[in-house]
Scaffold this motif. Structure first.
Motif, PDB file in Angstrom:
ATOM      1  N   LEU A   1       7.307 -14.371  13.820  1.00 18.92           N
ATOM      2  CA  LEU A   1       7.219 -13.005  13.578  1.00 18.92           C
ATOM      3  C   LEU A   1       7.389 -12.931  12.013  1.00 18.92           C
ATOM      4  O   LEU A   1       6.619 -12.163  11.522  1.00 18.92           O
ATOM      5  N   CYS A   2       8.128 -13.381  11.483  1.00 15.48           N
ATOM      6  CA  CYS A   2       8.418 -13.252  10.028  1.00 15.48           C
ATOM      7  C   CYS A   2       7.134 -13.893   9.149  1.00 15.48           C
ATOM      8  O   CYS A   2       6.637 -13.014   8.410  1.00 15.48           O
ATOM      9  N   LEU A   3       6.614 -14.851   9.431  1.00 20.91           N
ATOM     10  CA  LEU A   3       5.399 -15.255   9.193  1.00 20.91           C
ATOM     11  C   LEU A   3       4.100 -14.661   9.261  1.00 20.91           C
ATOM     12  O   LEU A   3       3.275 -14.453   8.439  1.00 20.91           O
ATOM     13  N   MET A   4       3.949 -13.882  10.529  1.00 19.30           N
ATOM     14  CA  MET A   4       2.947 -12.899  10.734  1.00 19.30           C
ATOM     15  C   MET A   4       2.876 -11.526   9.839  1.00 19.30           C
ATOM     16  O   MET A   4       2.005 -11.205   9.317  1.00 19.30           O
ATOM     17  N   ILE A   5       4.192 -11.257   9.617  1.00 21.18           N
ATOM     18  CA  ILE A   5       4.303 -10.122   8.906  1.00 21.18           C
ATOM     19  C   ILE A   5       4.148 -10.297   7.391  1.00 21.18           C
ATOM     20  O   ILE A   5       3.718  -9.447   6.426  1.00 21.18           O
ATOM     21  N   HIS A   6       4.839 -11.569   7.003  1.00 18.35           N
ATOM     22  CA  HIS A   6       4.493 -11.864   5.463  1.00 18.35           C
ATOM     23  C   HIS A   6       3.630 -12.918   5.312  1.00 18.35           C
ATOM     24  O   HIS A   6       3.831 -14.145   5.212  1.00 18.35           O
ATOM     25  N   GLN A   7       2.392 -12.322   5.287  1.00 16.50           N
ATOM     26  CA  GLN A   7       1.388 -13.416   5.246  1.00 16.50           C
ATOM     27  C   GLN A   7       1.244 -14.229   4.051  1.00 16.50           C
ATOM     28  O   GLN A   7       0.742 -15.412   3.932  1.00 16.50           O
ATOM     29  N   ASP A   8       1.855 -13.730   2.800  1.00 16.14           N
ATOM     30  CA  ASP A   8       1.859 -14.461   1.618  1.00 16.14           C
ATOM     31  C   ASP A   8       2.786 -15.668   1.643  1.00 16.14           C
ATOM     32  O   ASP A   8       2.299 -16.867   1.190  1.00 16.14           O
ATOM     33  N   VAL A   9       3.746 -15.745   2.519  1.00 12.24           N
ATOM     34  CA  VAL A   9       4.601 -16.738   2.688  1.00 12.24           C
ATOM     35  C   VAL A   9       4.070 -17.664   3.743  1.00 12.24           C
ATOM     36  O   VAL A   9       4.029 -18.969   3.263  1.00 12.24           O
ATOM     37  N   GLN A  10       3.374 -17.236   4.683  1.00 10.07           N
ATOM     38  CA  GLN A  10       2.533 -18.233   5.363  1.00 10.07           C
ATOM     39  C   GLN A  10       1.448 -18.985   4.828  1.00 10.07           C
ATOM     40  O   GLN A  10       1.365 -20.220   5.099  1.00 10.07           O
ATOM     41  N   GLU A  11       0.812 -18.154   3.954  1.00  5.64           N
ATOM     42  CA  GLU A  11      -0.221 -18.961   2.924  1.00  5.64           C
ATOM     43  C   GLU A  11       0.369 -20.033   2.212  1.00  5.64           C
ATOM     44  O   GLU A  11      -0.274 -21.217   2.143  1.00  5.64           O
ATOM     45  N   LYS A  12       1.480 -19.786   1.550  1.00  7.15           N
ATOM     46  CA  LYS A  12       1.986 -20.678   0.681  1.00  7.15           C
ATOM     47  C   LYS A  12       2.610 -21.828   1.401  1.00  7.15           C
ATOM     48  O   LYS A  12       2.405 -22.942   0.918  1.00  7.15           O
ATOM     49  N   MET A  13       3.256 -21.728   2.622  1.00  7.87           N
ATOM     50  CA  MET A  13       3.580 -22.768   3.463  1.00  7.87           C
ATOM     51  C   MET A  13       2.473 -23.740   4.043  1.00  7.87           C
ATOM     52  O   MET A  13       2.657 -24.721   3.809  1.00  7.87           O
ATOM     53  N   GLN A  14       1.232 -23.104   4.149  1.00 10.34           N
ATOM     54  CA  GLN A  14       0.143 -23.858   4.618  1.00 10.34           C
ATOM     55  C   GLN A  14      -0.376 -24.664   3.418  1.00 10.34           C
ATOM     56  O   GLN A  14      -0.766 -25.660   3.898  1.00 10.34           O
ATOM     57  N   GLU A  15      -0.441 -24.217   2.412  1.00 14.25           N
ATOM     58  CA  GLU A  15      -0.855 -24.801   1.141  1.00 14.25           C
ATOM     59  C   GLU A  15      -0.157 -26.319   0.933  1.00 14.25           C
ATOM     60  O   GLU A  15      -0.506 -27.064   0.650  1.00 14.25           O
ATOM     61  N   GLU A  16       1.310 -25.949   1.111  1.00 19.98           N
ATOM     62  CA  GLU A  16       2.318 -27.149   0.769  1.00 19.98           C
ATOM     63  C   GLU A  16       1.973 -28.034   2.085  1.00 19.98           C
ATOM     64  O   GLU A  16       1.938 -29.423   1.753  1.00 19.98           O
ATOM     65  N   ILE A  17       1.690 -27.849   3.330  1.00 21.16           N
ATOM     66  CA  ILE A  17       1.595 -28.504   4.297  1.00 21.16           C
ATOM     67  C   ILE A  17       0.451 -29.147   4.265  1.00 21.16           C
ATOM     68  O   ILE A  17       0.449 -30.562   4.586  1.00 21.16           O
ATOM     69  N   ASP A  18      -0.593 -28.869   3.896  1.00 23.62           N
ATOM     70  CA  ASP A  18      -2.056 -29.285   3.887  1.00 23.62           C
ATOM     71  C   ASP A  18      -1.850 -30.223   2.423  1.00 23.62           C
ATOM     72  O   ASP A  18      -2.477 -31.316   2.740  1.00 23.62           O
ATOM     73  N   THR A  19      -1.124 -30.139   1.571  1.00 24.19           N
ATOM     74  CA  THR A  19      -1.026 -30.918   0.525  1.00 24.19           C
ATOM     75  C   THR A  19      -0.275 -32.376   0.749  1.00 24.19           C
ATOM     76  O   THR A  19      -0.689 -33.398   0.482  1.00 24.19           O
ATOM     77  N   VAL A  20       0.881 -32.285   1.622  1.00 26.40           N
ATOM     78  CA  VAL A  20       1.665 -33.338   1.664  1.00 26.40           C
ATOM     79  C   VAL A  20       1.302 -33.970   3.086  1.00 26.40           C
ATOM     80  O   VAL A  20       1.267 -35.337   3.212  1.00 26.40           O
ATOM     81  N   ILE A  21       1.061 -33.224   4.159  1.00 25.90           N
ATOM     82  CA  ILE A  21       0.698 -33.706   5.736  1.00 25.90           C
ATOM     83  C   ILE A  21      -0.723 -33.989   5.836  1.00 25.90           C
ATOM     84  O   ILE A  21      -1.354 -34.856   6.623  1.00 25.90           O
ATOM     85  N   GLY A  22      -1.486 -32.874   5.393  1.00 24.57           N
ATOM     86  CA  GLY A  22      -2.930 -32.788   5.818  1.00 24.57           C
ATOM     87  C   GLY A  22      -2.933 -31.825   6.817  1.00 24.57           C
ATOM     88  O   GLY A  22      -1.991 -31.486   7.997  1.00 24.57           O
ATOM     89  N   LYS A  23      -4.164 -31.423   7.411  1.00 18.36           N
ATOM     90  CA  LYS A  23      -4.292 -30.412   8.586  1.00 18.36           C
ATOM     91  C   LYS A  23      -4.355 -31.204   9.930  1.00 18.36           C
ATOM     92  O   LYS A  23      -4.011 -30.520  11.024  1.00 18.36           O
ATOM     93  N   ASP A  24      -4.431 -32.435   9.919  1.00 17.64           N
ATOM     94  CA  ASP A  24      -4.365 -33.227  11.353  1.00 17.64           C
ATOM     95  C   ASP A  24      -2.951 -34.586  11.055  1.00 17.64           C
ATOM     96  O   ASP A  24      -3.090 -35.099  12.051  1.00 17.64           O
ATOM     97  N   GLY A  25      -2.224 -34.624  10.005  1.00 18.58           N
ATOM     98  CA  GLY A  25      -1.433 -35.468   9.981  1.00 18.58           C
ATOM     99  C   GLY A  25      -0.109 -34.987  11.156  1.00 18.58           C
ATOM    100  O   GLY A  25      -0.186 -33.979  11.629  1.00 18.58           O
ATOM    101  N   THR A  26       0.659 -35.899  11.236  1.00 14.57           N
ATOM    102  CA  THR A  26       1.906 -35.638  12.078  1.00 14.57           C
ATOM    103  C   THR A  26       3.036 -35.132  11.286  1.00 14.57           C
ATOM    104  O   THR A  26       3.381 -36.090  10.434  1.00 14.57           O
ATOM    105  N   PRO A  27       3.508 -34.270  11.677  1.00 12.77           N
ATOM    106  CA  PRO A  27       4.779 -33.772  10.691  1.00 12.77           C
ATOM    107  C   PRO A  27       5.810 -34.602  11.158  1.00 12.77           C
ATOM    108  O   PRO A  27       5.992 -35.147  12.264  1.00 12.77           O
TER     109      PRO A  27
END
Length: 486
Positions: A306-332
């Motif tokens: 719910l926090c990330l749905m309402i705070h889209q800017d936080v979600q975007e920044k989190m996704q950018e970091e995940i994409d850089t480190v793990i990738g869109k298909d990598g395993t967390p």
């Protein structure tokens, strides 16, 4: 004669007033409240807020009359450190709350103390370490279930849906895998009913009748309240029935040379007379383990999405970091957390911003103790105001604002503040903290890695971060979400 009656009445009122307002010598100060009811009439649906406000007047260690019982509330980190941590042997019991013991008398959560609690605590710590304590085991089980959740979520892509039951099912599957050696399909009607019952139980615990039963025990025998208790038992029944069926299954297939899960381990200890375990208490133990291992983590994740749905800017920044480190298909992996400081800050802020156990479960002073200059007699009931710790303006600037960056230092590194209190402290702190933290991190990262989540723009009643059912667990109101693959 009339004058005599008036004198007698005045004396009785004076004696009762003195008796009501008297406190033990050097007992913590606090609001007076009303005779018989105490401060109960002055509490909102969020009593932790009132306690926090009163603590500014009376101090972080204060007393409050709940019904005709004097309770103590701990309202800041330093006070909790002096009591629950430094003097844990004085604060390792639960009060005997009749209503709660009627629901689960000999498990983990509500049992007052003594040999039953010590046996279950020792066994529970060892069993969780044995079957899920290592990071590799936890990661494997959570990642496997996270992928199952992803496949289920794909069915709802692009259309509004409620994630509440799906998420509860996913989280419960992790504890079921560790405890019972199995998981349940998302379309299993019987398990769906069980999940619904579990949600209803925790929401029922926020009912006003429940609150009165907690502090005015004789109401358990009043018909309208006893029927409320019976309703709670009915809601617990599917969980208890599931445990009973699993026990029969485990007993029929038990092999001492192949201990498969925690239930097998319980049977093993019982047969070998280790930890003083009693077979009659097994059901209570696993009911508490299942419920405690499901609802708190599921609610925390509901708040997270719910926090990330309402705070889209936080979600975007989190996704950018995940994409850089793990990738869109990598395993967390938890081993990558050091390379994902912003993501860690988001998870940490969610635990602070929406405290899922605002007052934790109550404690009881096991023996007379002097702490912070006050005398607490044996039997004094204690509440830990975790919400106040997480919203203490002495440690947090604008605590009502969701701001993950507050957990990053000047170099962008994650700082794990001790002033975020979620899992309790001391001898009675959450048994499954390590598992819960892993689930919060891995489930959240996996979903945000794969999907963009948002609020339904056509929802006539859009979700809010301020609406929820508040009891032992703070549960957000059900909300619609929309997901799109990234």
């Amino acid at each position: 004669m009339l004058n005599l009656y008036l004198i007698v009445v005045c004396v009785l009122i004076s004696v009762l007033t003195y008796w009501w307002y008297r406190k033990p010598l050097k007992f913590p100060p606090g609001p007076k409240g009303l005779p018989l009811l105490g401060i109960l009439p002055f509490l909102s649906a969020y009593p932790e807020h009132e306690f926090g406000t009163w603590s500014k007047k009376y101090g972080p260690l204060m007393s409050v009359p709940m019904g005709w019982q004097n309770w103590v509330v701990l309202n800041d980190y330093e006070t909790i450190k002096e009591t629950l941590l430094k003097r844990s042997e004085h604060f390792n019991e639960r009060p005997k709350i009749r209503f709660l013991q009627m629901l689960s008398p000999n498990g983990l959560g509500f049992v007052p103390g003594g040999e039953i609690w010590r046996s279950h605590r020792r066994f529970g710590v060892a069993a969780l370490r044995r079957f899920g304590g290592s990071k590799g085991v936890i990661e494997r089980k959570v990642n496997e279930e996270a992928l199952n959740l992803i496949e289920e979520l794909k069915k709802y892509e692009g259309k509004p849906f409620q994630m509440e039951n799906l998420l509860t099912n996913a989280v419960s599957n992790v504890i079921c895998s560790i405890a019972f050696g199995r998981r349940f399909q998302y379309d299993d009607d019987k398990f769906r009913g069980l999940v619904s019952s579990l949600l209803a139980v925790f929401k029922m615990l926020g009912h006003w009748k429940t609150n009165l039963l907690m502090f005015i025990p004789f109401l358990c025998d009043v018909p309208s309240f006893s029927s409320h208790i019976n309703e709670g038992r009915k809601l617990w029944k599917p969980v208890r029935d599931m445990i009973a069926d699993l026990l029969i299954e485990h007993q029929s297939t038990f092999d001492p040379n192949d201990i498969r899960d925690i239930m097998d381990a319980y049977l093993e200890c019982y047969q070998q007379k280790e930890n003083n375990l009693v077979l009659e208490d097994l059901q209570d133990f696993f009911v508490d383990l299942f419920a405690g291992g499901t609802e708190t983590t599921a609610s925390s994740l509901r708040w997270a999405f719910l926090c990330l749905m309402i705070h889209q800017d936080v979600q975007e920044k989190m996704q950018e970091e995940i994409d850089t480190v793990i990738g869109k298909d990598g395993t967390p992996s938890l081993s990558l957390s050091d390379k994902l400081p912003y993501t860690c800050a988001v998870v940490h802020e969610i635990l602070r911003f929406r405290t899922v156990a605002p007052l934790s479960l109550p404690r009881c002073v096991a023996k007379d103790v002097t702490v912070c200059g006050y005398n607490l007699p044996k039997g004094t009931k204690v509440l830990t105001n975790q919400w106040q710790v997480n919203n203490d303006e002495a440690n947090w600037q604008n605590p009502s604002v969701f701001a993950p960056q507050r957990h990053l230092d000047e170099n962008g590194n994650f700082t794990n503040s001790r002033h975020v209190l979620t899992f309790g402290a001391g001898a009675r702190m959450c048994l499954g903290e390590q598992l819960a933290r892993a689930e919060n991190w891995l489930f959240l990262v996996t979903v945000i890695q794969r999907f963009r989540i948002s609020v339904d723009p056509d929802d006539p009643d859009p979700p809010s971060l301020t609406r929820g059912s508040n009891a032992i667990v703070y549960i957000p109101d059900a909300y619609n979400m929309i997901i799109h693959s990234r």
